[in-house]
Enzyme design. Structure first.
Site, PDB file in Angstrom:
ATOM      1  N   ASP A  27       0.902  -1.158   0.000  1.00 10.43           N
ATOM      2  CA  ASP A  27       0.000   0.000   0.000  1.00 10.43           C
ATOM      3  C   ASP A  27       0.935   1.200   0.000  1.00 10.43           C
ATOM      4  OD1 ASP A  27      -1.495   2.260   0.716  1.00 10.43           O
ATOM      5  OD2 ASP A  27      -3.042   1.009   1.615  1.00 10.43           O
ATOM      6  N   HIS A  28       1.040   1.857  -1.155  1.00 10.49           N
ATOM      7  CA  HIS A  28       2.127   2.831  -1.275  1.00 10.49           C
ATOM      8  C   HIS A  28       1.958   4.021  -0.328  1.00 10.49           C
ATOM      9  CE1 HIS A  28      -0.719   4.460  -4.220  1.00 10.49           C
ATOM     10  NE2 HIS A  28      -0.205   5.620  -3.943  1.00 10.49           N
TER      11      HIS A  28
ATOM     12  N   HIS B  24      -6.174   2.482   1.472  1.00 12.00           N
ATOM     13  CA  HIS B  24      -5.326   3.627   1.846  1.00 12.00           C
ATOM     14  C   HIS B  24      -5.851   4.384   3.074  1.00 12.00           C
ATOM     15  CE1 HIS B  24      -3.455   2.763  -1.877  1.00 12.00           C
ATOM     16  NE2 HIS B  24      -4.346   3.340  -2.649  1.00 12.00           N
TER      17      HIS B  24
END
Ligand code: NAD
Length: 483
Positions: free
Chosen positions: A176-177, A239
Site C-alpha cells: 500500500d504505497h 489507503h
C-alpha cells in the site's frame, strides 16, 4: 545533514508485468533512483517478465524510454548505462508453460530473491503456483502483490488462500504505497518517539480527526475498472483505512512488523459499523468539455461512487468519544491528501471574548508537499492588545535536516528496498486486509440492498453538499481542500 544510504544485499528481482504501466511509471523509476543513490549493489539483477515478445536489448530500450518519461531527477548517462546493463527480460505466460524454465535459469542460489506481481490479481495464484513448480521458491523468497487485493471479503480470502498454498505469510508483501510515504512514517516517529503527543492522543484532548484524499483527475481511461470498484473499494478499504490505523493504534511494544500490524488489526476490528446517515456518496457532474462520471465510465445507470465521505467510530477506550471523518473523491477542487488531528479547545479561556477560541491542529500532508504542521495559538504581534492568532509550526524540519534527496525518496523506492531487506512493517498482513473487507462489505451491500443513489457534485467542488452537512450537523467543518 546527509542521510545515510546503506546498500541492500545483492538480489534477483523479477517484475511480472515488467512492461506494464505500473512497472514503467513507478517500479522501474524507483529502482533507478535507488541505483543512483548507491543503494543497489553491483551484481543485483532485475528481470522483466511479461507476455510481450522482447529480447534483453528491446527491454532495456523500453525501460530507457520509461525512465526518460518518468524519472524526474537528473539523468546521468553512465549510471543509466550501468543500470540498464543489470536488466534482462523473459517472455513468460502466467497461465501457460512458456518461459518458466528460462526464468528459473536466471535465479542464483544464496541471493535475496523477490518476485513483484505487477499484474492483475486474477494472475496471482497462477504465478505463485508456477514459481513453486519451477523450483524458484526457497524459504527466503519474497513476493510483492499490488492492489486491488480482492473486491470483497470472499475474494480477498480466496486470494490469500491461493498465495498461502505456496508462500508463508512472512514471504508475502502486500503493498500500500501510502505506507511508504516519508510523512506517514514520520507520523509514527512523532507519535511514539516523543513524550509530547502521546499523553494527549485520546478522546479527552482530541476533538476529531479528518482524513482527506482528494484528486482532481477523473477515472482517467480506467472507467471500466473503476466503475466496478468505486471510491470505497479503491481508496477507503485500503489507503484511508491504513492511515486511520496509524493514527488510532495503540503504541506497539516494538517497532517490528507483527507488533505494528497486530495493533493496526485491533483498530480495524474496533470499528463500529457505519450507519447509512453517516455516509455520503457522490458522482461528479460534467463541466464544460469535461465529461461527468456517467459519461466517463460509459454507463448511464451506474450507481458507483466517485466520492465518499463518512463518519466513523473506533469503539475502544482511547477513542470512544472522538469521531473520525474520512473523505475521498475524484474531480475535486485540488489534489490534496492530509490527515488533520484537531485538538479540543482549552477548557477555559483567560482572554477577552475578542481573542476568540482556538484549537491546535496537527496536520500531516501526504501530497503534494509532504510535511507536518502544528497550528499553535500565539499572540498577534504588535501593540494592539492581546489578540490571538493561529500560526503553523512547520514540523517538516527541512531546514534542520538540510537539502536531502533521501527524504524526497518516493514511496515505491522505500517499499521495494524494504522487500529486499526483508522488513514487512509497512506492508499489510493478510488478516488486516480481510478485516478491512469485513468492515467494508456491509457498507457496500447496504447501498445495493437499499438501492441508494449517489448524489451529484460539481467538478472542482469539495464534493456533494451533504458531505459538508455531515460535519456541520456535529458543529464541525472540513478543512479546505487546497494544494
Ligand atoms: P498493465 O495492463 O499496464 O500491464 C499488465 C502487465 O502484465 C503487462 O506487462 C502484461 O504483459 C503483463 N501480463 C498480462 N497478462 C499476463 C500473462 N498472462 N502472463 C504474463 N504477463 C502478463 O497493468 P498495470 O497498470 O501495470 O497494473 C498492474 C497491476 O498493478 C494491476 O493489478 C493494477 O490494478 C495494479 N496497480 C496499478 C497501478 C498503476 O498506477 N498502473 C497502481 C496501483 C495498482
Amino acid at each position: 545533514m546527509v542521510s545515510r544510504v546503506i546498500p541492500v544485499d545483492p538480489f534477483d528481482l523479477v517484475i511480472f508485468g515488467g512492461t506494464g504501466d505500473l512497472a514503467r511509471r513507478k517500479i522501474l523509476p524507483a529502482l533507478f533512483r535507488r541505483f543512483l543513490a548507491g543503494q543497489i549493489p553491483e551484481g543485483s539483477k532485475i528481470i522483466g517478465a511479461a507476455r510481450s515478445e522482447l529480447d534483453d536489448d528491446a527491454y532495456r530500450q523500453l525501460v530507457a524510454e520509461a525512465l526518460a518519461e518518468f524519472h524526474d531527477g537528473e539523468m546521468d548517462q553512465k549510471c543509466l548505462t550501468d543500470f540498464l546493463r543489470g536488466l534482462s527480460y523473459e517472455q513468460v505466460d502466467a497461465v501457460g508453460e512458456a518461459g518458466w524454465d528460462a526464468l528459473a535459469g536466471h535465479m542464483r542460489p544464496d541471493m535475496v530473491r523477490a518476485f513483484y506481481f505487477s499484474v492483475g490479481p486474477s494472475l496471482f495464484g497462477a504465478l505463485a503456483e508456477r514459481l513453486q513448480l519451477h523450483g524458484m521458491v526457497d524459504p527466503d523468497t519474497r513476493i510483492v502483490v499490488e492492489k486491488p487485493f480482492g473486491r470483497d471479503l470472499e475474494t480477498a480470502r480466496a486470494l490469500n488462500q491461493s498465495l498461502a498454498v505456496h508462500f508463508d505469510e512472512s514471504q508475502i508483501y502486500r503493498i500500500d504505497h501510502y505506507l511508504g510515504k516519508e510523512t506517514v512514517q514520520n507520523l509514527m516517529a512523532i507519535r511514539f518517539g516523543n513524550m509530547l503527543f502521546e499523553p494527549l492522543w485520546n478522546s479527552q484532548y482530541i476533538d476529531h480527526i479528518q482524513i482527506t484524499v482528494a484528486e482532481t483527475v477523473g477515472v482517467q481511461g480506467r472507467g471500466d475498472y473503476y466503475d466496478r470498484s468505486g471510491a470505497t473499494r479503491d481508496m477507503v478499504q485500503n489507503h484511508l483505512m491504513q492511515l486511520l490505523c496509524l493514527i488510532a493504534m495503540e503504541p506497539p511494544a516494538k517497532f517490528d512488523p507483527d507488533a505494528v500490524r497486530d495493533e493496526k488489526l485491533k483498530v480495524i476490528r474496533a470499528l463500529d459499523p457505519v450507519e447509512p446517515q453517516d455516509i455520503v456518496r457522490g458522482q461528479y457532474l460534467l463541466a464544460g468539455d469535461r465529461a461527468g462520471y456517467l459519461e466517463d465510465v460509459e454507463n448511464s445507470a451506474s450507481t458507483t461512487e466517485s466520492f465518499v465521505a463518512m463518519k466513523l467510530h473506533v469503539s475502544n477506550w482511547r477513542w470512544a468519544a472522538t469521531p473520525f471523518y474520512l473523505r475521498t473523491g475524484k474531480r475535486l477542487k485540488a489534489r490534496a491528501s492530509e490527515i488533520a488531528v484537531v485538538f479540543k479547545e482549552t477548557p477555559h479561556s483567560i482572554f477577552d471574548e475578542d481573542a476568540g477560541r482556538h484549537r491546535n491542529t496537527l496536520s500531516i500532508r501526504l501530497q503534494p508537499n509532504e510535511g507536518i504542521d502544528l497550528d499553535v495559538t500565539i499572540k498577534e504581534p504588535g501593540p494592539g492588545g492581546m489578540r490571538l492568532i493561529d500560526v503553523p509550526l512547520d514540523m517538516t524540519f527541512s531546514e534542520a535536516l538540510g537539502p536531502d534527496s533521501e527524504a524526497a525518496a518516493d514511496a515505491y523506492e522505500r517499499l521495494i528496498m524494504d522487500v529486499i531487506r526483508g522488513n514487512q512493517t509497512l506492508f499489510m498482513r493478510g488478516d488486516e486486509v480481510e478485516a478491512a473487507w469485513a468492515w467494508t462489505d456491509p457498507i457496500i451491500q447496504g447501498w445495493t440492498e437499499r438501492g441508494d443513489q449517489p448524489l451529484a457534485y460539481d467538478t472542482g467542488s469539495s464534493g456533494p453538499d451533504d458531505a459538508l452537512a455531515l460535519m456541520h450537523r456535529d458543529g464541525r467543518r472540513w478543512r479546505e481542500i487546497r494544494e
